[in-house]
Motif scaffolding. Structure first.
Motif, PDB file in Angstrom:
ATOM      1  N   GLN A  18       0.825  -1.201   0.000  1.00 48.18           N
ATOM      2  CA  GLN A  18       0.000   0.000   0.000  1.00 48.18           C
ATOM      3  C   GLN A  18       0.864   1.257   0.000  1.00 48.18           C
ATOM      4  O   GLN A  18       0.574   2.224  -0.717  1.00 48.18           O
ATOM      5  CB  GLN A  18      -0.909  -0.006   1.223  1.00 48.18           C
ATOM      6  CG  GLN A  18      -2.275   0.579   0.928  1.00 48.18           C
ATOM      7  CD  GLN A  18      -3.125   0.672   2.173  1.00 48.18           C
ATOM      8  OE1 GLN A  18      -2.645   0.517   3.280  1.00 48.18           O
ATOM      9  NE2 GLN A  18      -4.409   0.945   1.963  1.00 48.18           N
ATOM     10  N   ARG A  21       2.012   1.622  -3.492  1.00 45.79           N
ATOM     11  CA  ARG A  21       0.924   2.030  -4.382  1.00 45.79           C
ATOM     12  C   ARG A  21       0.583   3.503  -4.207  1.00 45.79           C
ATOM     13  O   ARG A  21       0.354   4.218  -5.177  1.00 45.79           O
ATOM     14  CB  ARG A  21      -0.324   1.190  -4.071  1.00 45.79           C
ATOM     15  CG  ARG A  21      -0.250  -0.217  -4.586  1.00 45.79           C
ATOM     16  CD  ARG A  21      -1.254  -0.431  -5.707  1.00 45.79           C
ATOM     17  NE  ARG A  21      -0.936  -1.612  -6.485  1.00 45.79           N
ATOM     18  CZ  ARG A  21      -1.300  -2.849  -6.163  1.00 45.79           C
ATOM     19  NH1 ARG A  21      -1.977  -3.062  -5.061  1.00 45.79           N
ATOM     20  NH2 ARG A  21      -0.991  -3.850  -6.956  1.00 45.79           N
ATOM     21  N   SER A 235      -5.099  -5.950  -6.443  1.00 42.22           N
ATOM     22  CA  SER A 235      -5.337  -4.948  -5.403  1.00 42.22           C
ATOM     23  C   SER A 235      -4.399  -5.175  -4.224  1.00 42.22           C
ATOM     24  O   SER A 235      -3.200  -5.061  -4.373  1.00 42.22           O
ATOM     25  CB  SER A 235      -6.794  -4.970  -4.942  1.00 42.22           C
ATOM     26  OG  SER A 235      -7.073  -6.170  -4.249  1.00 42.22           O
ATOM     27  N   THR A 236      -4.962  -5.516  -3.097  1.00 42.46           N
ATOM     28  CA  THR A 236      -4.087  -5.779  -1.962  1.00 42.46           C
ATOM     29  C   THR A 236      -4.466  -7.113  -1.360  1.00 42.46           C
ATOM     30  O   THR A 236      -4.215  -7.384  -0.197  1.00 42.46           O
ATOM     31  CB  THR A 236      -4.185  -4.650  -0.919  1.00 42.46           C
ATOM     32  OG1 THR A 236      -4.913  -3.572  -1.472  1.00 42.46           O
ATOM     33  CG2 THR A 236      -2.833  -4.148  -0.542  1.00 42.46           C
TER      34      THR A 236
ATOM     35  N   PRO B 170       3.388   5.029 -10.044  1.00 44.70           N
ATOM     36  CA  PRO B 170       4.174   3.896 -10.532  1.00 44.70           C
ATOM     37  C   PRO B 170       3.483   2.549 -10.416  1.00 44.70           C
ATOM     38  O   PRO B 170       3.491   1.765 -11.347  1.00 44.70           O
ATOM     39  CB  PRO B 170       5.419   3.923  -9.643  1.00 44.70           C
ATOM     40  CG  PRO B 170       5.435   5.253  -8.976  1.00 44.70           C
ATOM     41  CD  PRO B 170       4.010   5.699  -8.904  1.00 44.70           C
ATOM     42  N   TYR B 171       2.885   2.289  -9.259  1.00 39.58           N
ATOM     43  CA  TYR B 171       2.417   0.928  -9.061  1.00 39.58           C
ATOM     44  C   TYR B 171       0.909   0.819  -9.004  1.00 39.58           C
ATOM     45  O   TYR B 171       0.351   0.166  -8.148  1.00 39.58           O
ATOM     46  CB  TYR B 171       3.074   0.302  -7.833  1.00 39.58           C
ATOM     47  CG  TYR B 171       4.423  -0.219  -8.187  1.00 39.58           C
ATOM     48  CD1 TYR B 171       4.532  -1.393  -8.912  1.00 39.58           C
ATOM     49  CD2 TYR B 171       5.574   0.464  -7.857  1.00 39.58           C
ATOM     50  CE1 TYR B 171       5.759  -1.891  -9.270  1.00 39.58           C
ATOM     51  CE2 TYR B 171       6.815  -0.022  -8.214  1.00 39.58           C
ATOM     52  CZ  TYR B 171       6.895  -1.197  -8.919  1.00 39.58           C
ATOM     53  OH  TYR B 171       8.110  -1.697  -9.277  1.00 39.58           O
ATOM     54  N   SER B 172       0.250   1.495  -9.937  1.00 44.26           N
ATOM     55  CA  SER B 172      -1.178   1.312 -10.050  1.00 44.26           C
ATOM     56  C   SER B 172      -1.442  -0.095 -10.571  1.00 44.26           C
ATOM     57  O   SER B 172      -0.591  -0.733 -11.150  1.00 44.26           O
ATOM     58  CB  SER B 172      -1.744   2.352 -11.001  1.00 44.26           C
ATOM     59  OG  SER B 172      -0.987   2.359 -12.188  1.00 44.26           O
ATOM     60  N   GLU B 173      -2.667  -0.552 -10.385  1.00 46.88           N
ATOM     61  CA  GLU B 173      -3.034  -1.881 -10.854  1.00 46.88           C
ATOM     62  C   GLU B 173      -3.496  -1.802 -12.305  1.00 46.88           C
ATOM     63  O   GLU B 173      -4.108  -0.820 -12.695  1.00 46.88           O
ATOM     64  CB  GLU B 173      -4.166  -2.434 -10.000  1.00 46.88           C
ATOM     65  CG  GLU B 173      -3.846  -2.444  -8.522  1.00 46.88           C
ATOM     66  CD  GLU B 173      -5.082  -2.202  -7.682  1.00 46.88           C
ATOM     67  OE1 GLU B 173      -6.008  -3.010  -7.815  1.00 46.88           O
ATOM     68  OE2 GLU B 173      -5.121  -1.200  -6.947  1.00 46.88           O
ATOM     69  N   LEU B 208      -6.149   2.886  -9.302  1.00 45.75           N
ATOM     70  CA  LEU B 208      -5.399   2.984  -8.052  1.00 45.75           C
ATOM     71  C   LEU B 208      -6.403   3.016  -6.917  1.00 45.75           C
ATOM     72  O   LEU B 208      -7.165   3.964  -6.788  1.00 45.75           O
ATOM     73  CB  LEU B 208      -4.550   4.261  -8.065  1.00 45.75           C
ATOM     74  CG  LEU B 208      -3.543   4.420  -6.927  1.00 45.75           C
ATOM     75  CD1 LEU B 208      -2.556   3.260  -6.938  1.00 45.75           C
ATOM     76  CD2 LEU B 208      -2.787   5.726  -7.091  1.00 45.75           C
ATOM     77  N   GLU B 209      -6.416   1.936  -6.141  1.00 47.51           N
ATOM     78  CA  GLU B 209      -7.363   1.834  -5.030  1.00 47.51           C
ATOM     79  C   GLU B 209      -8.793   2.077  -5.501  1.00 47.51           C
ATOM     80  O   GLU B 209      -9.542   2.829  -4.886  1.00 47.51           O
ATOM     81  CB  GLU B 209      -7.004   2.842  -3.931  1.00 47.51           C
ATOM     82  CG  GLU B 209      -5.536   2.921  -3.593  1.00 47.51           C
ATOM     83  CD  GLU B 209      -5.185   2.089  -2.366  1.00 47.51           C
ATOM     84  OE1 GLU B 209      -5.526   2.515  -1.277  1.00 47.51           O
ATOM     85  OE2 GLU B 209      -4.585   1.005  -2.536  1.00 47.51           O
TER      86      GLU B 209
END
Lengths: 238, 238
Positions: A18, A21, A235-236, B170-173, B208-209
């Motif tokens: 997280q 992200r 996701s997570t 950078p680390y979006s899904e 992202l989230e």
DNA sequence: AGATTGAATATGTATGGACATATTAAAAAT
DNA sequence: ATTTTTAATATGTCCATACATATTCAATCT
């Protein structure tokens, strides 16, 4: 989010992910040492180690002895693709599966198939797979008779070659290639398309301990075929 | 093969995988208990556990408490695909990379893009990427201005949108879809193809989230584009 | 200055023990 | 005979500790 019931290593993993992200930890940034995180979570270093090791396997961080752990540079991340068995793919859509062997011949493979198999004797098969009687996939397959001699006497009436091969040598290694082609006249006719319609092509080469087993070309009408690649750590969750 | 210098858990993993590959252990077969294997290798159970756990993660075996470990049924195995950044992809082939912004406009996305972004304001971009001055990829992209407002004032002259976004979050899904389409007149002209030539299409949605960031369509001339999917455990290396 | 040597350090693997938990199989109760 | 309870069991997680090993940084020698 982190569930209370999650094991400690997962909690650490999720919370680190997280932070990555959300941009708190950016590519190149150092991650705290395992011992320090272990103190923060009041757990053993092995527990932290597992969390960070898994993040490293998934490409989020890079680790070096003595140098420590850094957030990996983003871009070109790996995704997962599951290449389904035709029958499953069709039945999963609630459609009736049926296939038909159009051609069956023993050949000396040449061209791409020859390069893939490196064998003098192969069984060539041309098949068509239907979903609710509509053409779904056109299959061109070469089976290496030097490594899979039993194929010569298989009928492929009940089980299609793919399923037969999965049954025969279940965990062979496979390489896959994806590309797009224009349908030629024959392909178009079999798939009930117009000539030059776009085809989504999956090529598969399988081998076992270095020995080539089969080479297949799976052609789908491009208009309604779509392949999905999932993320690694969705996701997570993971 | 197993190297002498391999750690014990890897030795166990490789040797088990070999037994599966060679058909000694077939789908459905039970694998010995962790304790028994630990005895055989004269090591701790944790060491065996790691070996088998990794095989389970890679889909070779299935584990259930009390019930034990069984070889998984084959078929529909996952493979890994790496979707590269265009620049890297082109430069890796030793070609010169260049790109050009053809269109840039603030829009209310509709259709697929609208469904992907669920936003009223997006920056639409049309780009072309060249390898040695030959058209390599045509890109159609929508960037969500509600979640990435900075995009409105980005010029995209030096860094292309993809690289800019990787830099920004950078680390979006990401989700990816692959398909095949026929080139329309405009696309054909830009890619220097004939109308109706097959295109290999990569669609990408990143979020992202839960918040949508971008939706992109990457179109490649099908004739010379090929995407490769690697195996998970290549041979017996891992 | 440049090469060689020698600690220091963070990660990598492993141990042997402990307890948790899902699942099955057997025993007991209805 | 069927359901419920109970015990057995294999995997899942975790700890505290130990030692191995790659890599860096500093000290030493040419």
């Amino acid at each position: 989010m982190t569930t209370n019931s999650d094991p400690v290593y997962l909690k650490i993993k999720k919370e680190l992910l997280q932070r990555i992200r959300q941009g708190e930890l950016r590519p190149g940034d150092k991650v705290e040492h395992e011992e320090i995180i272990a103190q923060q979570y009041d757990c053993a270093r092995a527990t932290v180690h597992r969390a960070i090791r898994e993040l490293a396997e998934e490409g989020y961080v890079e680790r070096k002895r003595r140098a420590g752990t850094r957030v990996a540079s983003a871009g070109n991340r790996a995704t997962r693709v599951t290449i389904p068995l035709v029958r499953q793919e069709i039945e999963a859509r609630g459609a009736k599966y049926r296939f038909n062997v159009l051609e069956r011949e023993i050949v000396t493979p040449s061209g791409v198939a020859g390069a893939a198999l490196s064998s003098d004797r192969a069984l060539f098969l041309r098949l068509i797979h239907f979903a609710n009687e509509a053409p779904f996939q056109l299959e061109e397959r070469w089976i290496n008779l030097e490594t899979v001699p039993q194929a010569e006497h298989a009928t492929f009436e009940m089980t299609n070659p793919n399923e037969w091969l999965v049954e025969t040598s279940p965990y062979s290694e496979a390489e896959h290639f994806f590309s797009a082609e224009n349908a030629n006249k024959a392909q178009a006719k079999l798939l009930e398309l117009d000539e030059n319609d776009a085809l989504f092509v999956i090529e598969r080469r399988t081998h076992l301990e270095g020995d080539a087993i089969t080479y297949a070309r799976l052609l789908h009408p491009g208009a309604n075929y779509r392949m999905t690649a999932e993320n690694f750590s969705f996701s997570t969750k993971n």
